[in-house]
Write a protein that holds these residues in place. Structure first.
Motif, PDB file in Angstrom:
ATOM      1  N   ILE A 109       4.326   6.216 -13.345  1.00 51.54           N
ATOM      2  CA  ILE A 109       3.360   5.131 -13.554  1.00 51.54           C
ATOM      3  C   ILE A 109       3.871   3.855 -12.893  1.00 51.54           C
ATOM      4  O   ILE A 109       3.129   3.174 -12.174  1.00 51.54           O
ATOM      5  CB  ILE A 109       3.092   4.913 -15.052  1.00 51.54           C
ATOM      6  N   THR A 110       5.142   3.537 -13.119  1.00 50.64           N
ATOM      7  CA  THR A 110       5.735   2.346 -12.521  1.00 50.64           C
ATOM      8  C   THR A 110       5.680   2.429 -11.003  1.00 50.64           C
ATOM      9  O   THR A 110       5.323   1.460 -10.325  1.00 50.64           O
ATOM     10  CB  THR A 110       7.194   2.186 -12.993  1.00 50.64           C
ATOM     11  N   HIS A 111       6.003   3.593 -10.463  1.00 51.98           N
ATOM     12  CA  HIS A 111       5.981   3.801  -9.020  1.00 51.98           C
ATOM     13  C   HIS A 111       4.559   3.633  -8.465  1.00 51.98           C
ATOM     14  O   HIS A 111       4.360   2.972  -7.443  1.00 51.98           O
ATOM     15  CB  HIS A 111       6.534   5.186  -8.689  1.00 51.98           C
ATOM     16  N   ALA A 112       3.581   4.211  -9.144  1.00 57.33           N
ATOM     17  CA  ALA A 112       2.188   4.112  -8.694  1.00 57.33           C
ATOM     18  C   ALA A 112       1.707   2.667  -8.729  1.00 57.33           C
ATOM     19  O   ALA A 112       1.034   2.201  -7.795  1.00 57.33           O
ATOM     20  CB  ALA A 112       1.286   5.000  -9.549  1.00 57.33           C
ATOM     21  N   LEU A 113       2.044   1.939  -9.782  1.00 64.85           N
ATOM     22  CA  LEU A 113       1.664   0.528  -9.858  1.00 64.85           C
ATOM     23  C   LEU A 113       2.301  -0.255  -8.715  1.00 64.85           C
ATOM     24  O   LEU A 113       1.656  -1.120  -8.115  1.00 64.85           O
ATOM     25  CB  LEU A 113       2.065  -0.066 -11.205  1.00 64.85           C
ATOM     26  N   GLY A 114       3.548   0.068  -8.397  1.00 61.48           N
ATOM     27  CA  GLY A 114       4.217  -0.589  -7.280  1.00 61.48           C
ATOM     28  C   GLY A 114       3.551  -0.274  -5.950  1.00 61.48           C
ATOM     29  O   GLY A 114       3.360  -1.167  -5.118  1.00 61.48           O
ATOM     30  N   ASP A 115       3.173   0.981  -5.751  1.00 64.32           N
ATOM     31  CA  ASP A 115       2.478   1.362  -4.512  1.00 64.32           C
ATOM     32  C   ASP A 115       1.159   0.610  -4.381  1.00 64.32           C
ATOM     33  O   ASP A 115       0.833   0.093  -3.316  1.00 64.32           O
ATOM     34  CB  ASP A 115       2.204   2.872  -4.488  1.00 64.32           C
ATOM     35  N   VAL A 116       0.403   0.549  -5.452  1.00 67.53           N
ATOM     36  CA  VAL A 116      -0.896  -0.140  -5.407  1.00 67.53           C
ATOM     37  C   VAL A 116      -0.688  -1.636  -5.197  1.00 67.53           C
ATOM     38  O   VAL A 116      -1.411  -2.262  -4.412  1.00 67.53           O
ATOM     39  CB  VAL A 116      -1.733   0.166  -6.666  1.00 67.53           C
ATOM     40  N   ALA A 117       0.294  -2.212  -5.872  1.00 66.32           N
ATOM     41  CA  ALA A 117       0.575  -3.639  -5.682  1.00 66.32           C
ATOM     42  C   ALA A 117       0.942  -3.915  -4.226  1.00 66.32           C
ATOM     43  O   ALA A 117       0.479  -4.904  -3.639  1.00 66.32           O
ATOM     44  CB  ALA A 117       1.688  -4.085  -6.619  1.00 66.32           C
ATOM     45  N   ASP A 171      -1.226   4.338   3.407  1.00 69.52           N
ATOM     46  CA  ASP A 171      -2.315   4.718   4.307  1.00 69.52           C
ATOM     47  C   ASP A 171      -3.503   5.286   3.547  1.00 69.52           C
ATOM     48  O   ASP A 171      -4.602   5.401   4.097  1.00 69.52           O
ATOM     49  CB  ASP A 171      -1.833   5.759   5.325  1.00 69.52           C
ATOM     50  N   HIS A 172      -3.290   5.671   2.286  1.00 73.02           N
ATOM     51  CA  HIS A 172      -4.333   6.319   1.494  1.00 73.02           C
ATOM     52  C   HIS A 172      -4.824   5.456   0.330  1.00 73.02           C
ATOM     53  O   HIS A 172      -5.584   5.930  -0.510  1.00 73.02           O
ATOM     54  CB  HIS A 172      -3.814   7.664   0.967  1.00 73.02           C
ATOM     55  N   LEU A 173      -4.370   4.221   0.271  1.00 79.50           N
ATOM     56  CA  LEU A 173      -4.771   3.324  -0.816  1.00 79.50           C
ATOM     57  C   LEU A 173      -5.540   2.137  -0.250  1.00 79.50           C
ATOM     58  O   LEU A 173      -5.230   0.984  -0.502  1.00 79.50           O
ATOM     59  CB  LEU A 173      -3.532   2.847  -1.591  1.00 79.50           C
ATOM     60  N   LYS A 174      -6.570   2.437   0.501  1.00 78.78           N
ATOM     61  CA  LYS A 174      -7.333   1.401   1.198  1.00 78.78           C
ATOM     62  C   LYS A 174      -8.479   0.823   0.364  1.00 78.78           C
ATOM     63  O   LYS A 174      -8.856  -0.320   0.548  1.00 78.78           O
ATOM     64  CB  LYS A 174      -7.903   1.955   2.508  1.00 78.78           C
ATOM     65  N   THR A 175      -9.029   1.610  -0.547  1.00 74.38           N
ATOM     66  CA  THR A 175     -10.188   1.145  -1.312  1.00 74.38           C
ATOM     67  C   THR A 175      -9.837   1.031  -2.792  1.00 74.38           C
ATOM     68  O   THR A 175      -8.907   1.681  -3.270  1.00 74.38           O
ATOM     69  CB  THR A 175     -11.374   2.120  -1.175  1.00 74.38           C
ATOM     70  N   PRO A 176     -10.596   0.220  -3.525  1.00 77.22           N
ATOM     71  CA  PRO A 176     -10.372   0.142  -4.974  1.00 77.22           C
ATOM     72  C   PRO A 176     -10.494   1.502  -5.655  1.00 77.22           C
ATOM     73  O   PRO A 176      -9.749   1.800  -6.592  1.00 77.22           O
ATOM     74  CB  PRO A 176     -11.465  -0.815  -5.457  1.00 77.22           C
ATOM     75  N   GLU A 177     -11.390   2.348  -5.172  1.00 78.71           N
ATOM     76  CA  GLU A 177     -11.565   3.681  -5.757  1.00 78.71           C
ATOM     77  C   GLU A 177     -10.326   4.541  -5.541  1.00 78.71           C
ATOM     78  O   GLU A 177      -9.906   5.270  -6.444  1.00 78.71           O
ATOM     79  CB  GLU A 177     -12.803   4.369  -5.169  1.00 78.71           C
ATOM     80  N   ASP A 178      -9.738   4.454  -4.340  1.00 82.02           N
ATOM     81  CA  ASP A 178      -8.513   5.203  -4.044  1.00 82.02           C
ATOM     82  C   ASP A 178      -7.380   4.743  -4.957  1.00 82.02           C
ATOM     83  O   ASP A 178      -6.632   5.552  -5.506  1.00 82.02           O
ATOM     84  CB  ASP A 178      -8.070   4.993  -2.591  1.00 82.02           C
ATOM     85  N   ARG A 179      -7.262   3.436  -5.115  1.00 79.23           N
ATOM     86  CA  ARG A 179      -6.189   2.874  -5.944  1.00 79.23           C
ATOM     87  C   ARG A 179      -6.357   3.289  -7.399  1.00 79.23           C
ATOM     88  O   ARG A 179      -5.390   3.660  -8.070  1.00 79.23           O
ATOM     89  CB  ARG A 179      -6.180   1.362  -5.812  1.00 79.23           C
ATOM     90  N   LEU A 180      -7.590   3.225  -7.891  1.00 82.50           N
ATOM     91  CA  LEU A 180      -7.865   3.598  -9.279  1.00 82.50           C
ATOM     92  C   LEU A 180      -7.533   5.071  -9.512  1.00 82.50           C
ATOM     93  O   LEU A 180      -6.880   5.420 -10.500  1.00 82.50           O
ATOM     94  CB  LEU A 180      -9.321   3.315  -9.636  1.00 82.50           C
ATOM     95  N   ALA A 181      -7.964   5.937  -8.626  1.00 84.07           N
ATOM     96  CA  ALA A 181      -7.695   7.373  -8.778  1.00 84.07           C
ATOM     97  C   ALA A 181      -6.195   7.644  -8.793  1.00 84.07           C
ATOM     98  O   ALA A 181      -5.717   8.471  -9.569  1.00 84.07           O
ATOM     99  CB  ALA A 181      -8.376   8.158  -7.650  1.00 84.07           C
TER     100      ALA A 181
END
Length: 101
Positions: free
Chosen positions: A36-44, A12-22
């Motif tokens: 790091i692996t978990h964050a990459l999975g969430d963004v993917a 719900d909080h990874l809607k924009t490229p800026e959110d994903r990058l942060a």
């Protein structure tokens, strides 16, 4: 009266490229490979695993496995995923005066 809560969902909080990058930057700053692996999975997942897997050159199943809780992605997978997410990994010294820099 009991307090009502809702389940937190990072997607719900990874809607924009800026959110994903942060989010990914924060994971890399922490330095924990599992985080790091978990964050990459969430963004993917926020973008779509099928699209990211295709762009990364791996199967969707392999991507889920690599970015799972017990996953340990190969360097080639990590580089493919970061490129598919529109990111580039850079290397820099840890800090000024680093004896190995």
């Amino acid at each position: 009266m009991p307090l009502e809560t809702t389940r937190f969902d990072i997607l719900d909080h990874l809607k924009t490229p800026e959110d994903r990058l942060a989010y990914i930057e924060a994971a890399f700053e922490d330095g924990d490979p599992a985080l790091i692996t978990h964050a990459l999975g969430d963004v993917a997942r926020s973008i779509g695993m099928t699209a990211v897997a295709k762009e990364a050159g791996v199967t969707r199943e392999a991507l889920y496995k690599a970015l799972s809780e017990k996953g340990d992605p190969r360097l080639s997978t990590l580089l493919g995923v970061t490129k598919a997410l529109g990111l580039q990994l850079d290397v820099k010294p840890i800090g000024p005066g680093s004896p190995r820099a």
